[in-house]
Design a protein around this motif. Sequence first.
Motif, PDB file in Angstrom:
ATOM      1  N   LYS A  73      48.397 -69.514  41.866  1.00 48.07           N
ATOM      2  CA  LYS A  73      48.430 -68.276  42.644  1.00 48.07           C
ATOM      3  C   LYS A  73      48.251 -67.033  41.765  1.00 48.07           C
ATOM      4  O   LYS A  73      47.650 -66.047  42.192  1.00 48.07           O
ATOM      5  CB  LYS A  73      49.753 -68.168  43.407  1.00 48.07           C
ATOM      6  CG  LYS A  73      49.932 -69.233  44.482  1.00 48.07           C
ATOM      7  CD  LYS A  73      51.263 -69.051  45.192  1.00 48.07           C
ATOM      8  CE  LYS A  73      51.455 -70.083  46.299  1.00 48.07           C
ATOM      9  NZ  LYS A  73      52.775 -69.947  46.974  1.00 48.07           N
ATOM     10  N   GLU A  74      48.799 -67.069  40.559  1.00 47.92           N
ATOM     11  CA  GLU A  74      48.766 -65.900  39.674  1.00 47.92           C
ATOM     12  C   GLU A  74      48.305 -66.307  38.272  1.00 47.92           C
ATOM     13  O   GLU A  74      49.090 -66.258  37.323  1.00 47.92           O
ATOM     14  CB  GLU A  74      50.143 -65.246  39.597  1.00 47.92           C
ATOM     15  CG  GLU A  74      50.678 -64.709  40.907  1.00 47.92           C
ATOM     16  CD  GLU A  74      52.047 -64.076  40.746  1.00 47.92           C
ATOM     17  OE1 GLU A  74      52.141 -62.838  40.793  1.00 47.92           O
ATOM     18  OE2 GLU A  74      53.022 -64.821  40.542  1.00 47.92           O
ATOM     19  N   PRO A  75      47.051 -66.697  38.103  1.00 44.59           N
ATOM     20  CA  PRO A  75      46.608 -67.153  36.777  1.00 44.59           C
ATOM     21  C   PRO A  75      46.635 -66.068  35.706  1.00 44.59           C
ATOM     22  O   PRO A  75      46.723 -66.369  34.521  1.00 44.59           O
ATOM     23  CB  PRO A  75      45.176 -67.639  37.039  1.00 44.59           C
ATOM     24  CG  PRO A  75      44.740 -66.912  38.265  1.00 44.59           C
ATOM     25  CD  PRO A  75      45.980 -66.754  39.102  1.00 44.59           C
ATOM     26  N   ASP A  76      46.568 -64.797  36.128  1.00 42.95           N
ATOM     27  CA  ASP A  76      46.534 -63.691  35.157  1.00 42.95           C
ATOM     28  C   ASP A  76      47.914 -63.111  34.852  1.00 42.95           C
ATOM     29  O   ASP A  76      48.016 -62.139  34.102  1.00 42.95           O
ATOM     30  CB  ASP A  76      45.635 -62.562  35.674  1.00 42.95           C
ATOM     31  CG  ASP A  76      44.165 -62.953  35.681  1.00 42.95           C
ATOM     32  OD1 ASP A  76      43.762 -63.704  34.784  1.00 42.95           O
ATOM     33  OD2 ASP A  76      43.432 -62.512  36.579  1.00 42.95           O
ATOM     34  N   LEU A  77      48.965 -63.698  35.418  1.00 41.24           N
ATOM     35  CA  LEU A  77      50.301 -63.117  35.271  1.00 41.24           C
ATOM     36  C   LEU A  77      50.709 -62.965  33.806  1.00 41.24           C
ATOM     37  O   LEU A  77      51.337 -61.974  33.430  1.00 41.24           O
ATOM     38  CB  LEU A  77      51.335 -63.983  35.999  1.00 41.24           C
ATOM     39  CG  LEU A  77      52.779 -63.475  35.948  1.00 41.24           C
ATOM     40  CD1 LEU A  77      52.917 -62.211  36.812  1.00 41.24           C
ATOM     41  CD2 LEU A  77      53.759 -64.541  36.423  1.00 41.24           C
ATOM     42  N   LEU A  78      50.357 -63.922  32.966  1.00 40.76           N
ATOM     43  CA  LEU A  78      50.786 -63.906  31.561  1.00 40.76           C
ATOM     44  C   LEU A  78      49.826 -63.163  30.638  1.00 40.76           C
ATOM     45  O   LEU A  78      50.102 -63.045  29.445  1.00 40.76           O
ATOM     46  CB  LEU A  78      50.945 -65.336  31.042  1.00 40.76           C
ATOM     47  CG  LEU A  78      51.958 -66.250  31.718  1.00 40.76           C
ATOM     48  CD1 LEU A  78      52.049 -67.557  30.956  1.00 40.76           C
ATOM     49  CD2 LEU A  78      53.324 -65.598  31.802  1.00 40.76           C
ATOM     50  N   LEU A 155      41.732 -72.188  35.583  1.00 40.54           N
ATOM     51  CA  LEU A 155      41.358 -72.468  34.194  1.00 40.54           C
ATOM     52  C   LEU A 155      40.362 -71.436  33.656  1.00 40.54           C
ATOM     53  O   LEU A 155      40.410 -71.076  32.476  1.00 40.54           O
ATOM     54  CB  LEU A 155      40.781 -73.875  34.096  1.00 40.54           C
ATOM     55  CG  LEU A 155      41.804 -74.992  34.336  1.00 40.54           C
ATOM     56  CD1 LEU A 155      41.107 -76.341  34.521  1.00 40.54           C
ATOM     57  CD2 LEU A 155      42.809 -75.070  33.198  1.00 40.54           C
ATOM     58  N   GLN A 156      39.483 -70.951  34.515  1.00 39.92           N
ATOM     59  CA  GLN A 156      38.544 -69.914  34.074  1.00 39.92           C
ATOM     60  C   GLN A 156      39.293 -68.622  33.720  1.00 39.92           C
ATOM     61  O   GLN A 156      38.934 -67.937  32.761  1.00 39.92           O
ATOM     62  CB  GLN A 156      37.503 -69.644  35.160  1.00 39.92           C
ATOM     63  CG  GLN A 156      36.450 -70.731  35.283  1.00 39.92           C
ATOM     64  CD  GLN A 156      35.471 -70.488  36.418  1.00 39.92           C
ATOM     65  OE1 GLN A 156      35.862 -70.019  37.496  1.00 39.92           O
ATOM     66  NE2 GLN A 156      34.197 -70.810  36.203  1.00 39.92           N
ATOM     67  N   ALA A 157      40.319 -68.317  34.499  1.00 39.25           N
ATOM     68  CA  ALA A 157      41.126 -67.126  34.207  1.00 39.25           C
ATOM     69  C   ALA A 157      41.912 -67.314  32.913  1.00 39.25           C
ATOM     70  O   ALA A 157      41.981 -66.405  32.074  1.00 39.25           O
ATOM     71  CB  ALA A 157      42.072 -66.841  35.372  1.00 39.25           C
ATOM     72  N   TYR A 161      42.244 -65.559  28.062  1.00 40.02           N
ATOM     73  CA  TYR A 161      43.281 -65.009  27.183  1.00 40.02           C
ATOM     74  C   TYR A 161      44.089 -66.029  26.381  1.00 40.02           C
ATOM     75  O   TYR A 161      44.843 -65.648  25.480  1.00 40.02           O
ATOM     76  CB  TYR A 161      44.236 -64.094  27.971  1.00 40.02           C
ATOM     77  CG  TYR A 161      45.074 -64.745  29.038  1.00 40.02           C
ATOM     78  CD1 TYR A 161      46.321 -65.288  28.743  1.00 40.02           C
ATOM     79  CD2 TYR A 161      44.659 -64.786  30.366  1.00 40.02           C
ATOM     80  CE1 TYR A 161      47.112 -65.856  29.735  1.00 40.02           C
ATOM     81  CE2 TYR A 161      45.433 -65.352  31.365  1.00 40.02           C
ATOM     82  CZ  TYR A 161      46.659 -65.878  31.039  1.00 40.02           C
ATOM     83  OH  TYR A 161      47.442 -66.429  32.032  1.00 40.02           O
ATOM     84  N   LEU A 162      43.932 -67.302  26.669  1.00 36.75           N
ATOM     85  CA  LEU A 162      44.573 -68.306  25.825  1.00 36.75           C
ATOM     86  C   LEU A 162      43.724 -68.519  24.572  1.00 36.75           C
ATOM     87  O   LEU A 162      42.545 -68.191  24.553  1.00 36.75           O
ATOM     88  CB  LEU A 162      44.743 -69.619  26.593  1.00 36.75           C
ATOM     89  CG  LEU A 162      45.749 -69.602  27.746  1.00 36.75           C
ATOM     90  CD1 LEU A 162      45.863 -70.989  28.369  1.00 36.75           C
ATOM     91  CD2 LEU A 162      47.121 -69.109  27.294  1.00 36.75           C
TER      92      LEU A 162
END
Length: 230
Positions: A73-78, A155-157, A161-162
């Motif tokens: 739901k929130e892949p960009d949260l971190l 996974l694309q998101a 940033y990983l």
Amino acid sequence: PYPLCALAVSDERPVSTQSTWEFIRTLEKYANIFDEIQSKYAKEYHKFGLQGLVVTYVFPVFHKLITKWDPIKEPDLLKETINRWKPLLSGESSAPKTSYPPPPQEETGFGSQKRNIDVFTELIESIVIPKIRTILIVHWKIKDKTSSEKCVHMLQALQLYLPNGTVYKLLNFSVVPLIIQQVHKWEPVRDKIKISDWIHPWIPLINDELKPAYDAIQRSLCKFWWQLAR
């Protein structure tokens, strides 16, 4: 020093009563503290191996945040939090460089293992990646187009940033083998779900790695047409 005293103040409330944003704010506060320590006490930070404090104080907060996080739901949260901590934990901080190398790491609290990788990599591999792997196991239904698309979007998101190679390694170990396994079981006549529905969503991420699957699909189709022509 004041920064170290500030680290000792922790919130002991149950994880269930706290929101993800509370953990993010705590991590931002800790990041500011470590930034100050590295800037003002750079020599002591390296001489006494104070990066070990990250394992004691920061890792548990990250673990609590990850427990509450839903990357589907929130892949960009971190994203902002990870980008904030990366230079602090991987030696890219703007703090002055010193001639003191980090001392050998002893076995310590969280994770209890001797580390021969930087603390940032350990954070990602020991806390973040297991969560993503679990999400894939729970949410990904291989032959379901919608769940495949959601996982690909996640996974694309995360890939943005990983650390480089993290998502690729995860795909190679947790996704590619399962898709190829299912392709080998695929029967063009009996399967009611179009194979394109559950293969195509993954092409942007693992097109090259799916070549064995394409070969298997071609063999199955050739066998089907041969049987049809008999």
